[in-house]
Motif scaffolding. Structure first.
Motif, PDB file in Angstrom:
ATOM      1  N   LEU A   1      -2.785 -14.912  -2.161  1.00  0.00           N
ATOM      2  CA  LEU A   1      -1.401 -15.304  -2.397  1.00  0.00           C
ATOM      3  C   LEU A   1      -0.961 -16.210  -1.259  1.00  0.00           C
ATOM      4  CD1 LEU A   1       0.084 -11.765  -3.202  1.00  0.00           C
ATOM      5  CD2 LEU A   1      -0.992 -13.378  -4.787  1.00  0.00           C
ATOM      6  N   THR A   2      -0.518 -17.413  -1.574  1.00  0.00           N
ATOM      7  CA  THR A   2       0.076 -18.275  -0.560  1.00  0.00           C
ATOM      8  C   THR A   2       1.553 -17.910  -0.521  1.00  0.00           C
ATOM      9  OG1 THR A   2      -1.545 -20.011  -0.960  1.00  0.00           O
ATOM     10  CG2 THR A   2       0.487 -20.659   0.170  1.00  0.00           C
ATOM     11  N   CYS A   3       1.970 -17.305   0.585  1.00  0.00           N
ATOM     12  CA  CYS A   3       3.322 -16.753   0.713  1.00  0.00           C
ATOM     13  C   CYS A   3       4.178 -17.617   1.624  1.00  0.00           C
ATOM     14  CB  CYS A   3       3.256 -15.342   1.290  1.00  0.00           C
ATOM     15  SG  CYS A   3       2.346 -14.181   0.261  1.00  0.00           S
ATOM     16  N   SER A   4       5.464 -17.736   1.281  1.00  0.00           N
ATOM     17  CA  SER A   4       6.414 -18.455   2.141  1.00  0.00           C
ATOM     18  C   SER A   4       7.792 -17.835   1.965  1.00  0.00           C
ATOM     19  CB  SER A   4       6.448 -19.939   1.795  1.00  0.00           C
ATOM     20  OG  SER A   4       6.973 -20.126   0.502  1.00  0.00           O
ATOM     21  N   ASN A   5       8.653 -18.065   2.976  1.00  0.00           N
ATOM     22  CA  ASN A   5      10.029 -17.585   2.872  1.00  0.00           C
ATOM     23  C   ASN A   5      10.996 -18.710   3.212  1.00  0.00           C
ATOM     24  OD1 ASN A   5      10.067 -17.776   5.663  1.00  0.00           O
ATOM     25  ND2 ASN A   5      10.189 -15.573   6.026  1.00  0.00           N
ATOM     26  N   ALA A   6      12.281 -18.443   3.128  1.00  0.00           N
ATOM     27  CA  ALA A   6      13.318 -19.458   3.347  1.00  0.00           C
ATOM     28  C   ALA A   6      13.294 -20.012   4.770  1.00  0.00           C
ATOM     29  CB  ALA A   6      14.695 -18.878   3.040  1.00  0.00           C
ATOM     30  N   GLU A   7      12.796 -19.232   5.733  1.00  0.00           N
ATOM     31  CA  GLU A   7      12.739 -19.691   7.119  1.00  0.00           C
ATOM     32  C   GLU A   7      11.533 -20.575   7.386  1.00  0.00           C
ATOM     33  OE1 GLU A   7      13.268 -16.173   6.481  1.00  0.00           O
ATOM     34  OE2 GLU A   7      15.380 -16.746   6.470  1.00  0.00           O
ATOM     35  N   GLY A   8      10.672 -20.754   6.400  1.00  0.00           N
ATOM     36  CA  GLY A   8       9.514 -21.628   6.554  1.00  0.00           C
ATOM     37  C   GLY A   8       8.229 -20.934   6.958  1.00  0.00           C
ATOM     38  N   ALA A   9       8.256 -19.613   7.134  1.00  0.00           N
ATOM     39  CA  ALA A   9       7.023 -18.888   7.442  1.00  0.00           C
ATOM     40  C   ALA A   9       6.100 -18.986   6.235  1.00  0.00           C
ATOM     41  CB  ALA A   9       7.336 -17.432   7.762  1.00  0.00           C
ATOM     42  N   ARG A  10       4.813 -19.230   6.489  1.00  0.00           N
ATOM     43  CA  ARG A  10       3.867 -19.424   5.394  1.00  0.00           C
ATOM     44  C   ARG A  10       2.492 -18.920   5.808  1.00  0.00           C
ATOM     45  NH1 ARG A  10       4.559 -23.747   1.383  1.00  0.00           N
ATOM     46  NH2 ARG A  10       2.720 -23.692   0.058  1.00  0.00           N
ATOM     47  N   SER A  11       1.808 -18.234   4.908  1.00  0.00           N
ATOM     48  CA  SER A  11       0.473 -17.734   5.192  1.00  0.00           C
ATOM     49  C   SER A  11      -0.216 -17.328   3.896  1.00  0.00           C
ATOM     50  CB  SER A  11       0.533 -16.529   6.132  1.00  0.00           C
ATOM     51  OG  SER A  11      -0.778 -16.116   6.504  1.00  0.00           O
ATOM     52  N   ASP A  12      -1.527 -17.311   3.933  1.00  0.00           N
ATOM     53  CA  ASP A  12      -2.306 -16.767   2.821  1.00  0.00           C
ATOM     54  C   ASP A  12      -2.478 -15.271   3.040  1.00  0.00           C
ATOM     55  OD1 ASP A  12      -2.614 -19.190   1.544  1.00  0.00           O
ATOM     56  OD2 ASP A  12      -4.622 -19.560   2.320  1.00  0.00           O
ATOM     57  N   VAL A  13      -2.258 -14.493   1.987  1.00  0.00           N
ATOM     58  CA  VAL A  13      -2.403 -13.046   2.047  1.00  0.00           C
ATOM     59  C   VAL A  13      -3.358 -12.629   0.937  1.00  0.00           C
ATOM     60  CG1 VAL A  13      -1.204 -10.828   1.889  1.00  0.00           C
ATOM     61  CG2 VAL A  13      -0.051 -12.790   2.941  1.00  0.00           C
ATOM     62  N   LYS A  14      -4.359 -11.859   1.294  1.00  0.00           N
ATOM     63  CA  LYS A  14      -5.340 -11.399   0.308  1.00  0.00           C
ATOM     64  C   LYS A  14      -4.948 -10.011  -0.183  1.00  0.00           C
ATOM     65  CE  LYS A  14      -9.043 -14.258   1.988  1.00  0.00           C
ATOM     66  NZ  LYS A  14      -8.884 -15.314   1.045  1.00  0.00           N
ATOM     67  N   VAL A  15      -5.146  -9.792  -1.488  1.00  0.00           N
ATOM     68  CA  VAL A  15      -4.857  -8.484  -2.083  1.00  0.00           C
ATOM     69  C   VAL A  15      -5.912  -8.209  -3.150  1.00  0.00           C
ATOM     70  CG1 VAL A  15      -3.234  -9.414  -3.791  1.00  0.00           C
ATOM     71  CG2 VAL A  15      -3.067  -7.021  -3.125  1.00  0.00           C
ATOM     72  N   ARG A  16      -6.307  -6.957  -3.243  1.00  0.00           N
ATOM     73  CA  ARG A  16      -7.282  -6.525  -4.251  1.00  0.00           C
ATOM     74  C   ARG A  16      -6.564  -5.629  -5.248  1.00  0.00           C
ATOM     75  NH1 ARG A  16     -11.860  -4.096  -0.406  1.00  0.00           N
ATOM     76  NH2 ARG A  16     -12.417  -3.099  -2.354  1.00  0.00           N
ATOM     77  N   LEU A  17      -6.698  -5.959  -6.530  1.00  0.00           N
ATOM     78  CA  LEU A  17      -6.153  -5.125  -7.592  1.00  0.00           C
ATOM     79  C   LEU A  17      -7.334  -4.446  -8.290  1.00  0.00           C
ATOM     80  CD1 LEU A  17      -3.479  -7.543  -9.110  1.00  0.00           C
ATOM     81  CD2 LEU A  17      -3.126  -5.681  -7.479  1.00  0.00           C
ATOM     82  N   PHE A  18      -7.373  -3.120  -8.217  1.00  0.00           N
ATOM     83  CA  PHE A  18      -8.466  -2.362  -8.799  1.00  0.00           C
ATOM     84  C   PHE A  18      -8.150  -2.032 -10.252  1.00  0.00           C
ATOM     85  CE2 PHE A  18      -8.491  -1.495  -4.247  1.00  0.00           C
ATOM     86  CZ  PHE A  18      -9.791  -1.859  -3.938  1.00  0.00           C
ATOM     87  N   LEU A  19      -9.058  -2.357 -11.154  1.00  0.00           N
ATOM     88  CA  LEU A  19      -8.870  -2.074 -12.575  1.00  0.00           C
ATOM     89  C   LEU A  19      -9.284  -0.628 -12.828  1.00  0.00           C
ATOM     90  CD1 LEU A  19      -8.910  -5.205 -12.377  1.00  0.00           C
ATOM     91  CD2 LEU A  19      -9.642  -5.191 -14.743  1.00  0.00           C
ATOM     92  N   ASN A  20      -8.391   0.267 -12.446  1.00  0.00           N
ATOM     93  CA  ASN A  20      -8.603   1.697 -12.519  1.00  0.00           C
ATOM     94  C   ASN A  20      -7.281   2.314 -12.952  1.00  0.00           C
ATOM     95  OD1 ASN A  20      -8.427   4.501 -11.275  1.00  0.00           O
ATOM     96  ND2 ASN A  20     -10.563   4.010 -10.815  1.00  0.00           N
ATOM     97  N   ARG A  21      -7.325   3.325 -13.794  1.00  0.00           N
ATOM     98  CA  ARG A  21      -6.089   3.939 -14.308  1.00  0.00           C
ATOM     99  C   ARG A  21      -5.147   4.378 -13.185  1.00  0.00           C
ATOM    100  NH1 ARG A  21      -5.731   2.775 -19.285  1.00  0.00           N
ATOM    101  NH2 ARG A  21      -7.529   3.104 -20.595  1.00  0.00           N
ATOM    102  N   ARG A  22      -5.708   4.815 -12.044  1.00  0.00           N
ATOM    103  CA  ARG A  22      -4.874   5.238 -10.917  1.00  0.00           C
ATOM    104  C   ARG A  22      -4.078   4.082 -10.333  1.00  0.00           C
ATOM    105  NH1 ARG A  22      -8.258   8.510  -6.680  1.00  0.00           N
ATOM    106  NH2 ARG A  22      -6.165   8.887  -5.901  1.00  0.00           N
ATOM    107  N   GLN A  23      -4.498   2.850 -10.606  1.00  0.00           N
ATOM    108  CA  GLN A  23      -3.849   1.670 -10.042  1.00  0.00           C
ATOM    109  C   GLN A  23      -3.114   0.831 -11.095  1.00  0.00           C
ATOM    110  OE1 GLN A  23      -3.976   0.431  -6.560  1.00  0.00           O
ATOM    111  NE2 GLN A  23      -4.196   2.645  -6.462  1.00  0.00           N
ATOM    112  N   MET A  24      -2.956   1.354 -12.319  1.00  0.00           N
ATOM    113  CA  MET A  24      -2.268   0.596 -13.377  1.00  0.00           C
ATOM    114  C   MET A  24      -0.848   0.219 -12.977  1.00  0.00           C
ATOM    115  SD  MET A  24      -3.986  -0.496 -15.867  1.00  0.00           S
ATOM    116  CE  MET A  24      -2.532  -1.196 -16.575  1.00  0.00           C
ATOM    117  N   TRP A  25      -0.173   1.072 -12.218  1.00  0.00           N
ATOM    118  CA  TRP A  25       1.186   0.779 -11.779  1.00  0.00           C
ATOM    119  C   TRP A  25       1.224  -0.517 -10.977  1.00  0.00           C
ATOM    120  CZ3 TRP A  25       2.357   0.207  -6.671  1.00  0.00           C
ATOM    121  CH2 TRP A  25       1.407   0.668  -5.750  1.00  0.00           C
TER     122      TRP A  25
END
Length: 161
Positions: free
Chosen positions: A59-83
């Motif tokens: 995810l390339t993230c930024s805010n109104a103040e101009g802070a910007r960075s790439d953030v990695k996230v893993r989404l597990f395809l598992n019923r416990r993680q459906m939420w």
């Protein structure tokens, strides 16, 4: 960095390209994001979760103040993680925010629309082995949504998205 072959192995004698990192430690808070990379992978399992497919997102993230960075996230395809998967799809408009709990949906067509999607995310910091990292605390689900939203449409989350 080009995401076309971002996970491709290099040989010792291959030609290389000068690239810089888009990583910076972000102050915890709400950020706009754009999915800049999506890779399908497999999780080998752990004491807490069975082996399953996983979606590796950058995810390339930024805010109104101009802070910007790439953030990695893993989404597990598992019923416990459906939420978390549902929260992600709702945050970027691939599922209607108003869709009630217990509603079934097909994920296949949604994954194909993930690259380039935009939304908002709550970022926190976590420390692991003495180093501090950006961490996705949650995906922000809007109160209402237009369903479906095209990931290629103009973003309401700021310039560059």
């Amino acid at each position: 960095m080009s995401d076309i072959n971002a996970n491709e192995a290099l040989g010792w004698d291959d030609e290389a390209t000068v690239e810089s990192s888009n990583y910076a430690l972000l102050v915890p808070g709400t950020y706009s994001y754009r999915v800049s990379s999506f890779q399908r992978a497999n999780f080998d399992g752990s004491n807490k979760m069975a082996p399953c497919p996983e979606a590796d997102l950058t995810l390339t993230c930024s805010n109104a103040e101009g802070a910007r960075s790439d953030v990695k996230v893993r989404l597990f395809l598992n019923r416990r993680q459906m939420w978390k998967i549902t929260q992600f799809f709702k945050s970027c408009g691939l599922l209607a925010a108003e869709l009630p709990d217990g509603t079934s949906y097909a994920m296949g067509p949604l994954w194909k629309q993930v690259p380039g999607c935009t939304g908002q995310v709550e970022i926190s910091n976590r420390t692991y082995q003495g180093k501090t990292y950006n961490d996705v605390k949650s995906f922000v689900v809007p109160e209402t949504s237009l369903f479906p939203k095209s990931p290629k449409s103009a973003s309401k989350y700021g310039e560059g998205f």
